[in-house]
Write a protein that holds these residues in place. Structure first.
Motif, PDB file in Angstrom:
ATOM      1  N   GLY A  59       0.825  -1.203   0.000  1.00  0.00           N
ATOM      2  CA  GLY A  59       0.000   0.000   0.000  1.00  0.00           C
ATOM      3  C   GLY A  59       0.862   1.257   0.000  1.00  0.00           C
ATOM      4  O   GLY A  59       1.990   1.272   0.513  1.00  0.00           O
ATOM      5  N   ALA A  60       0.338   2.346  -0.565  1.00  0.00           N
ATOM      6  CA  ALA A  60       1.086   3.602  -0.645  1.00  0.00           C
ATOM      7  C   ALA A  60       1.043   4.339   0.695  1.00  0.00           C
ATOM      8  O   ALA A  60       0.059   4.257   1.436  1.00  0.00           O
ATOM      9  CB  ALA A  60       0.503   4.477  -1.741  1.00  0.00           C
ATOM     10  N   GLY A  61       2.126   5.053   0.981  1.00  0.00           N
ATOM     11  CA  GLY A  61       2.140   5.912   2.161  1.00  0.00           C
ATOM     12  C   GLY A  61       1.270   7.142   1.960  1.00  0.00           C
ATOM     13  O   GLY A  61       0.944   7.508   0.834  1.00  0.00           O
ATOM     14  N   SER A  62       0.889   7.766   3.061  1.00  0.00           N
ATOM     15  CA  SER A  62      -0.041   8.896   2.992  1.00  0.00           C
ATOM     16  C   SER A  62       0.698  10.223   3.237  1.00  0.00           C
ATOM     17  O   SER A  62       1.621  10.294   4.051  1.00  0.00           O
ATOM     18  CB  SER A  62      -1.144   8.723   4.038  1.00  0.00           C
ATOM     19  N   GLN A  67      -4.105 -10.014  -2.150  1.00  0.00           N
ATOM     20  CA  GLN A  67      -4.688  -8.674  -2.021  1.00  0.00           C
ATOM     21  C   GLN A  67      -3.607  -7.614  -1.838  1.00  0.00           C
ATOM     22  O   GLN A  67      -2.575  -7.849  -1.197  1.00  0.00           O
ATOM     23  CB  GLN A  67      -5.644  -8.656  -0.828  1.00  0.00           C
ATOM     24  N   THR A  68      -3.861  -6.448  -2.414  1.00  0.00           N
ATOM     25  CA  THR A  68      -2.952  -5.304  -2.241  1.00  0.00           C
ATOM     26  C   THR A  68      -3.050  -4.772  -0.818  1.00  0.00           C
ATOM     27  O   THR A  68      -4.137  -4.782  -0.208  1.00  0.00           O
ATOM     28  CB  THR A  68      -3.321  -4.187  -3.239  1.00  0.00           C
ATOM     29  N   GLY A  69      -1.946  -4.315  -0.283  1.00  0.00           N
ATOM     30  CA  GLY A  69      -1.958  -3.720   1.049  1.00  0.00           C
ATOM     31  C   GLY A  69      -2.794  -2.443   1.092  1.00  0.00           C
ATOM     32  O   GLY A  69      -2.887  -1.710   0.098  1.00  0.00           O
ATOM     33  N   GLY A 125       0.352   8.067   7.616  1.00  0.00           N
ATOM     34  CA  GLY A 125       0.775   6.721   8.004  1.00  0.00           C
ATOM     35  C   GLY A 125       1.386   5.931   6.853  1.00  0.00           C
ATOM     36  O   GLY A 125       1.262   6.289   5.668  1.00  0.00           O
ATOM     37  N   ASP A 126       2.046   4.827   7.208  1.00  0.00           N
ATOM     38  CA  ASP A 126       2.674   3.952   6.205  1.00  0.00           C
ATOM     39  C   ASP A 126       1.627   3.033   5.575  1.00  0.00           C
ATOM     40  O   ASP A 126       0.607   2.697   6.181  1.00  0.00           O
ATOM     41  CB  ASP A 126       3.757   3.083   6.847  1.00  0.00           C
ATOM     42  N   GLY A 127       1.914   2.611   4.364  1.00  0.00           N
ATOM     43  CA  GLY A 127       1.044   1.651   3.689  1.00  0.00           C
ATOM     44  C   GLY A 127       1.245   0.226   4.214  1.00  0.00           C
ATOM     45  O   GLY A 127       2.298  -0.115   4.756  1.00  0.00           O
ATOM     46  N   GLY A 128       0.241  -0.612   4.071  1.00  0.00           N
ATOM     47  CA  GLY A 128       0.328  -1.997   4.528  1.00  0.00           C
ATOM     48  C   GLY A 128       1.045  -2.886   3.525  1.00  0.00           C
ATOM     49  O   GLY A 128       1.124  -2.579   2.325  1.00  0.00           O
ATOM     50  N   ASN A 163       6.415  -4.583   0.149  1.00  0.00           N
ATOM     51  CA  ASN A 163       6.379  -3.761   1.368  1.00  0.00           C
ATOM     52  C   ASN A 163       5.569  -2.491   1.131  1.00  0.00           C
ATOM     53  O   ASN A 163       5.542  -1.949   0.031  1.00  0.00           O
ATOM     54  CB  ASN A 163       7.798  -3.389   1.808  1.00  0.00           C
ATOM     55  N   GLY A 164       4.927  -2.027   2.185  1.00  0.00           N
ATOM     56  CA  GLY A 164       4.175  -0.782   2.086  1.00  0.00           C
ATOM     57  C   GLY A 164       5.096   0.429   2.052  1.00  0.00           C
ATOM     58  O   GLY A 164       6.223   0.390   2.577  1.00  0.00           O
ATOM     59  N   GLY A 165       4.622   1.496   1.431  1.00  0.00           N
ATOM     60  CA  GLY A 165       5.423   2.713   1.349  1.00  0.00           C
ATOM     61  C   GLY A 165       5.351   3.533   2.629  1.00  0.00           C
ATOM     62  O   GLY A 165       4.395   3.432   3.406  1.00  0.00           O
TER      63      GLY A 165
END
Length: 347
Positions: A17-20, A68-70, A37-40, A122-124
């Motif tokens: 998942g992308a970071g916010s 599934q995508t984070g 927050g960080d992405g999953g 890994n999440g961003g």
């Protein structure tokens, strides 16, 4: 249930998942600062050997599996959740190969064995991760890493204690039906058995698993008949039951034909212990039986057993001969148990 022992599937693990990019904005708080927050992490793809399966037929109807995508990161320092994993459930005895169908990834021989096939990305990092004394309001965040994607081959090799080999119509399926609860197709024409079959035999209060495979003919290793691909299902056996039909004109030639095919296939099949039996002896008279037993003994160098699955003649003798080899192999595989007195330092 239909039988399938080889399947090609396409797998893909989940992207991270992308970071916010987010900032804390509340009343009476002048400098909230970054709170993205960080992405999953993306979901993984696993393979696990489960109980109750003996075919790969499920992978004929579905060949694509994607985790599934984070979940993306959010404000207020909320990290995204991990994507759901995908689990490929396979029978014990399944081998997993790379796309070239030669490079072995894993060999799942026991119930519960598990292997990671593709790791999720890994999440961003969110912008809160990049805050520093010189950059107190970062406006950047990382995208998630891309997951892994590849094609793999699943190849099933049945796990049995004993395997039955022989020419077509040698009485292999009849023997399996006589000594186990299996119900294979039985008819008076060649290649009645098109798929391997399993059955549990019981003798002297002990049990072992028998595998029956389609018959071999001369040139099977070159693709004649239905080939020798099914020999892979007896690679894991501890002993082979070689049946030579009493209806064959030349039992010595028949024996050598099957032995040559086992040697041509490789995999150590020609080196496995063998129990040899002259089958379908209820179809010939006593003099002919004696002649064919002598010819078979001369060709093989061992005393063949007499077997008639239709009349149950010799079935217990054959089962005891197989069980003897299986039992000896099981004892060798058992770990040695140390005397607990030595662990305590006692003499």
């Amino acid at each position: 249930m239909k039988f399938l022992d080889q399947a090609k599937v396409h797998i893909r693990s989940g992207d991270g998942g992308a970071g916010s990019v987010s900032f804390r904005r509340e009343k009476f708080i002048e400098f909230g600062g970054p709170d993205g927050g960080d992405g999953g992490r993306g979901g993984d793809v696993w393979a696990v050997a489960v109980e109750g399966l003996n075919t790969l037929i499920d992978y004929r109807y579905q060949q694509h599996f994607k985790a599934q995508t984070g979940v993306h990161g959010m404000g207020r320092n909320l990290a995204g959740g991990k994507g759901s994993d995908v689990i490929l459930k396979v029978p014990a005895g399944t081998q997993i190969f790379e796309d070239d169908n030669e490079t072995l990834i894993a060999d799942l021989t026991e119930i519960g064995q598990k292997i990671l096939l593709a790791k999720g990305g890994n999440g961003g990092f969110g912008n809160a991760h990049f805050k520093s004394s010189t950059n107190q309001a970062p406006r950047r965040a990382n995208p998630g890493l891309v997951g892994e994607e590849k094609s793999i081959w699943l190849r099933l090799k049945l796990i049995a204690d004993a395997g039955i080999v022989g020419l077509p119509n040698a009485g292999k399926s009849t023997f399996l039906a006589a000594v186990t609860a299996a119900k294979p197709k039985i008819a008076d024409y060649p290649f009645t058995t098109l798929h391997p079959g399993l059955g549990v035999a019981r003798i002297d209060a002990r049990e072992f698993v028998i595998a029956d495979i389609p018959g071999l003919i001369e040139g099977a290793h070159e693709g004649v008949g239905i080939g020798d691909r099914f020999l892979g299902h007896v690679e894991r056996t501890r002993v082979l039951l070689h049946l030579v039909s009493a209806q064959e004109e030349d039992v010595a030639y028949t024996y050598e034909t099957v032995r040559n095919e086992l040697e041509a296939y490789g995999g150590g099949l020609d080196e496995k212990q063998e129990v040899l039996a002259l089958s379908q002896t209820d179809t010939i008279d006593a003099d002919t039986r004696k002649e064919k037993l002598a010819a078979l003994k001369k060709a093989s160098g061992k005393t063949p057993l007499v077997l008639s699955a239709a009349t149950n003649e010799g079935t217990e003798t054959v089962l005891r001969a197989l069980m003897e080899v299986v039992q000896a192999a099981r004892k060798q595989e058992e770990p040695e148990v140390e005397d607990p007195r030595w662990q305590k330092g006692e003499a």
